[in-house]
Design a protein around this motif. Structure first.
Motif, mmCIF file in Angstrom:
data_model
loop_
_atom_site.group_PDB
_atom_site.id
_atom_site.type_symbol
_atom_site.label_atom_id
_atom_site.label_comp_id
_atom_site.label_asym_id
_atom_site.label_seq_id
_atom_site.Cartn_x
_atom_site.Cartn_y
_atom_site.Cartn_z
ATOM 1 N N ILE A 37 -17.590 -25.272 35.438
ATOM 2 C CA ILE A 37 -18.314 -25.248 34.164
ATOM 3 C C ILE A 37 -17.337 -25.337 32.996
ATOM 4 N N VAL A 38 -16.246 -24.596 33.071
ATOM 5 C CA VAL A 38 -15.217 -24.654 32.022
ATOM 6 C C VAL A 38 -14.681 -26.080 31.903
ATOM 7 N N GLY A 39 -14.489 -26.737 33.027
ATOM 8 C CA GLY A 39 -14.032 -28.132 33.012
ATOM 9 C C GLY A 39 -15.014 -29.032 32.292
ATOM 10 N N LYS A 40 -16.306 -28.817 32.507
ATOM 11 C CA LYS A 40 -17.326 -29.620 31.827
ATOM 12 C C LYS A 40 -17.309 -29.359 30.322
ATOM 13 N N ILE A 41 -17.099 -28.113 29.931
ATOM 14 C CA ILE A 41 -16.996 -27.803 28.500
ATOM 15 C C ILE A 41 -15.789 -28.520 27.912
ATOM 16 N N ARG A 42 -14.680 -28.500 28.600
ATOM 17 C CA ARG A 42 -13.470 -29.185 28.116
ATOM 18 C C ARG A 42 -13.668 -30.701 28.034
ATOM 19 N N GLU A 43 -14.602 -31.230 28.837
ATOM 20 C CA GLU A 43 -14.914 -32.666 28.806
ATOM 21 C C GLU A 43 -15.938 -33.004 27.725
ATOM 22 N N GLY A 44 -16.436 -31.988 27.000
ATOM 23 C CA GLY A 44 -17.351 -32.255 25.899
ATOM 24 C C GLY A 44 -18.793 -31.839 26.118
ATOM 25 N N ALA A 45 -19.076 -31.146 27.202
ATOM 26 C CA ALA A 45 -20.453 -30.726 27.472
ATOM 27 C C ALA A 45 -20.912 -29.644 26.492
ATOM 28 N N VAL A 46 -22.210 -29.608 26.267
ATOM 29 C CA VAL A 46 -22.850 -28.541 25.505
ATOM 30 C C VAL A 46 -23.487 -27.610 26.524
ATOM 31 N N VAL A 47 -23.232 -26.318 26.414
ATOM 32 C CA VAL A 47 -23.827 -25.361 27.348
ATOM 33 C C VAL A 47 -24.703 -24.375 26.581
ATOM 34 N N ALA A 48 -25.750 -23.911 27.238
ATOM 35 C CA ALA A 48 -26.610 -22.863 26.680
ATOM 36 C C ALA A 48 -26.348 -21.595 27.470
ATOM 37 N N GLY A 104 -27.603 -19.016 23.022
ATOM 38 C CA GLY A 104 -26.590 -19.665 22.208
ATOM 39 C C GLY A 104 -26.234 -21.010 22.815
ATOM 40 N N LEU A 105 -25.696 -21.894 21.993
ATOM 41 C CA LEU A 105 -25.175 -23.162 22.474
ATOM 42 C C LEU A 105 -23.674 -23.133 22.286
ATOM 43 N N GLY A 106 -22.949 -23.545 23.306
ATOM 44 C CA GLY A 106 -21.502 -23.489 23.246
ATOM 45 C C GLY A 106 -20.862 -24.840 23.506
ATOM 46 N N VAL A 107 -19.763 -25.092 22.787
ATOM 47 C CA VAL A 107 -18.957 -26.293 22.973
ATOM 48 C C VAL A 107 -17.493 -25.928 22.778
ATOM 49 N N ASP A 108 -16.626 -26.862 23.091
ATOM 50 C CA ASP A 108 -15.200 -26.717 22.802
ATOM 51 C C ASP A 108 -15.016 -27.029 21.321
ATOM 52 N N VAL A 109 -14.725 -26.025 20.501
ATOM 53 C CA VAL A 109 -14.626 -26.225 19.053
ATOM 54 C C VAL A 109 -13.407 -27.047 18.656
ATOM 55 N N THR A 110 -12.512 -27.337 19.582
ATOM 56 C CA THR A 110 -11.357 -28.179 19.268
ATOM 57 C C THR A 110 -11.661 -29.654 19.532
#
Length: 90
Positions: A20-31, A39-45
């Motif tokens: 899941i962390v890998g998907k976030i680093r690839e640009g995924a949006v998670v709830a 909440g909705l989370g993304v990689d803010v960088t």
């Protein structure tokens, strides 16, 4: 593709969490659930991830979003920080 993942905080599936962390680093949006809402989370960088977040929320760029960071010193990564840092539960 939407995927629902249940995670037990008392028995964390570490390989699945790393995926899941890998998907976030690839640009995924998670709830994710909080005590009062999802909440909705993304990689803010990642500008692409932030753009995707605004698209998902159908939010105008002039309307800022709240940012939650794990470490107070990282809050400057995502732009101008306003107000005091309030770590912990309110």
């Amino acid at each position: 593709m939407t995927e629902i993942v249940a995670m037990n905080p008392d028995a964390i599936d570490w390989p699945r969490l790393r995926e899941i962390v890998g998907k976030i680093r690839e640009g995924a949006v998670v709830a994710y659930p909080t005590e009062t809402f999802y909440g909705l989370g993304v990689d803010v960088t990642s500008p692409a991830a932030i753009k995707k977040l605004y698209e998902v929320k159908r939010r105008d760029w002039s309307n800022p979003v709240a940012v939650i960071v794990a470490v107070v010193r990282r809050r400057g990564l995502c732009g101008r920080a306003e107000g005091p840092a309030r770590p912990g539960q309110l």
